[in-house]
Motif scaffolding. Sequence first.
Motif, PDB file in Angstrom:
ATOM      1  N   SER A  55       0.833  -1.207   0.000  1.00 33.94           N
ATOM      2  CA  SER A  55       0.000   0.000   0.000  1.00 33.94           C
ATOM      3  C   SER A  55       0.867   1.255   0.000  1.00 33.94           C
ATOM      4  N   ALA A  56       2.120   1.124   0.438  1.00 35.12           N
ATOM      5  CA  ALA A  56       3.028   2.267   0.500  1.00 35.12           C
ATOM      6  C   ALA A  56       4.201   2.141  -0.453  1.00 35.12           C
ATOM      7  N   LEU A  57       4.686   0.905  -0.677  1.00 37.78           N
ATOM      8  CA  LEU A  57       5.890   0.703  -1.469  1.00 37.78           C
ATOM      9  C   LEU A  57       5.621  -0.243  -2.626  1.00 37.78           C
ATOM     10  N   ARG A  58       6.238   0.046  -3.752  1.00 34.64           N
ATOM     11  CA  ARG A  58       6.136  -0.854  -4.903  1.00 34.64           C
ATOM     12  C   ARG A  58       7.187  -1.947  -4.847  1.00 34.64           C
ATOM     13  N   SER A  59       8.388  -1.606  -4.400  1.00 35.15           N
ATOM     14  CA  SER A  59       9.453  -2.592  -4.363  1.00 35.15           C
ATOM     15  C   SER A  59      10.595  -2.074  -3.504  1.00 35.15           C
ATOM     16  N   ILE A  60      11.400  -3.011  -2.980  1.00 34.55           N
ATOM     17  CA  ILE A  60      12.539  -2.698  -2.131  1.00 34.55           C
ATOM     18  C   ILE A  60      13.739  -3.504  -2.617  1.00 34.55           C
ATOM     19  N   GLY A  61      14.905  -2.903  -2.571  1.00 40.68           N
ATOM     20  CA  GLY A  61      16.139  -3.619  -2.887  1.00 40.68           C
ATOM     21  C   GLY A  61      17.197  -3.360  -1.833  1.00 40.68           C
ATOM     22  N   VAL A  62      17.739  -4.413  -1.251  1.00 39.42           N
ATOM     23  CA  VAL A  62      18.786  -4.307  -0.232  1.00 39.42           C
ATOM     24  C   VAL A  62      19.962  -5.172  -0.662  1.00 39.42           C
ATOM     25  N   ASP A  63      21.168  -4.636  -0.549  1.00 42.42           N
ATOM     26  CA  ASP A  63      22.351  -5.470  -0.752  1.00 42.42           C
ATOM     27  C   ASP A  63      23.377  -5.141   0.311  1.00 42.42           C
ATOM     28  N   ILE A  64      24.007  -6.183   0.836  1.00 36.79           N
ATOM     29  CA  ILE A  64      25.027  -6.023   1.866  1.00 36.79           C
ATOM     30  C   ILE A  64      26.251  -6.827   1.455  1.00 36.79           C
ATOM     31  N   GLU A  65      27.416  -6.169   1.498  1.00 37.85           N
ATOM     32  CA  GLU A  65      28.664  -6.790   1.056  1.00 37.85           C
ATOM     33  C   GLU A  65      29.764  -6.467   2.060  1.00 37.85           C
ATOM     34  N   PRO A  66      30.643  -7.428   2.369  1.00 32.88           N
ATOM     35  CA  PRO A  66      31.803  -7.103   3.192  1.00 32.88           C
ATOM     36  C   PRO A  66      32.659  -6.037   2.508  1.00 32.88           C
ATOM     37  N   GLN A  67      33.160  -5.094   3.273  1.00 33.63           N
ATOM     38  CA  GLN A  67      34.002  -4.060   2.697  1.00 33.63           C
ATOM     39  C   GLN A  67      35.224  -4.687   2.033  1.00 33.63           C
ATOM     40  N   GLY A  68      35.485  -4.276   0.800  1.00 28.91           N
ATOM     41  CA  GLY A  68      36.616  -4.803   0.062  1.00 28.91           C
ATOM     42  C   GLY A  68      36.386  -6.173  -0.548  1.00 28.91           C
ATOM     43  N   ALA A  69      35.141  -6.649  -0.509  1.00 30.53           N
ATOM     44  CA  ALA A  69      34.856  -7.997  -1.017  1.00 30.53           C
ATOM     45  C   ALA A  69      35.025  -8.096  -2.529  1.00 30.53           C
ATOM     46  N   VAL A  70      34.776  -7.007  -3.238  1.00 27.84           N
ATOM     47  CA  VAL A  70      34.884  -7.006  -4.696  1.00 27.84           C
ATOM     48  C   VAL A  70      36.230  -6.403  -5.077  1.00 27.84           C
ATOM     49  N   PRO A  71      37.127  -7.186  -5.640  1.00 30.13           N
ATOM     50  CA  PRO A  71      38.475  -6.677  -5.943  1.00 30.13           C
ATOM     51  C   PRO A  71      38.446  -5.644  -7.060  1.00 30.13           C
ATOM     52  N   ASP A  72      39.416  -4.756  -7.010  1.00 28.13           N
ATOM     53  CA  ASP A  72      39.517  -3.720  -8.044  1.00 28.13           C
ATOM     54  C   ASP A  72      39.767  -4.311  -9.421  1.00 28.13           C
TER      55      ASP A  72
END
Length: 242
Positions: free
Chosen positions: A94-111
């Motif tokens: 009734s208030a929101l159409r959709s929600i997106g959450v993502d959580i990643e360890p800091q530095g988890a994705v290498p440069d």
Amino acid sequence: MDISSDTAEASCRVGPIRASFAPDMDRYEVSGVEKRRHEFLTGRSLAENALCHMGCADPFVGRHPDRSPIWPAGFCGSISHSDQLCAVMVGKTSALRSIGVDIEPQGAVPDGLRDTIYGPGDDPVGSDTTLIFAAKEAFYKMWYPLTGVFLDFPEVGISVLGAQVTARLLTSTAPLPPLQQIHGCVSHCQGHIMVVFALEQAPGAQIRLYDQVSALCKTANAPPRDGKDKPPAAPGAHWITR
């Protein structure tokens, strides 16, 4: 867990689920190693508790063939976890159409993956590869339930300013023109980066997204609260409007 009239947010450490906390976890069929079971059931138990606190009669969260969650009628939400921490946000449709959450360890994705993740629409100033990745994942998790359309990394442009993250849709084939640009929130907790996008239901509706993410982070970082010590709005808190 933090409960408002339209949303519930919760986070906890990943691990075995106590029967007293989520007594109906046996109805979830989970294959794989024990670590995978803990991650999946932690997310589902948080989601069920949040849904129950919002008045959902049957809080079971199913799975589509593509493994995305099936939320009970009248609710939307998003689940994200690393191997250590899990975060869930649930809202009423009734208030929101959709929600997106993502959580990643800091530095988890290498440069070294920067060229894969970054695109021409990204502003790299003041951000790192993990943050850009988390923002694109959160946007996609908000986007996909509405459209069923897959997006590649270059099709979303990300810029970050303090606690605010902005996503711009760069593909001309996308439906839903209101999603051309949306503001979300980025925060940090227990060595993780967390990004949240929430698309409101009605034009002009307002959501205090900063407070929602702060509630998630405070839940993850502090002992249980009695509900009386809500933090004041911090500098950089913002309203998102559509």
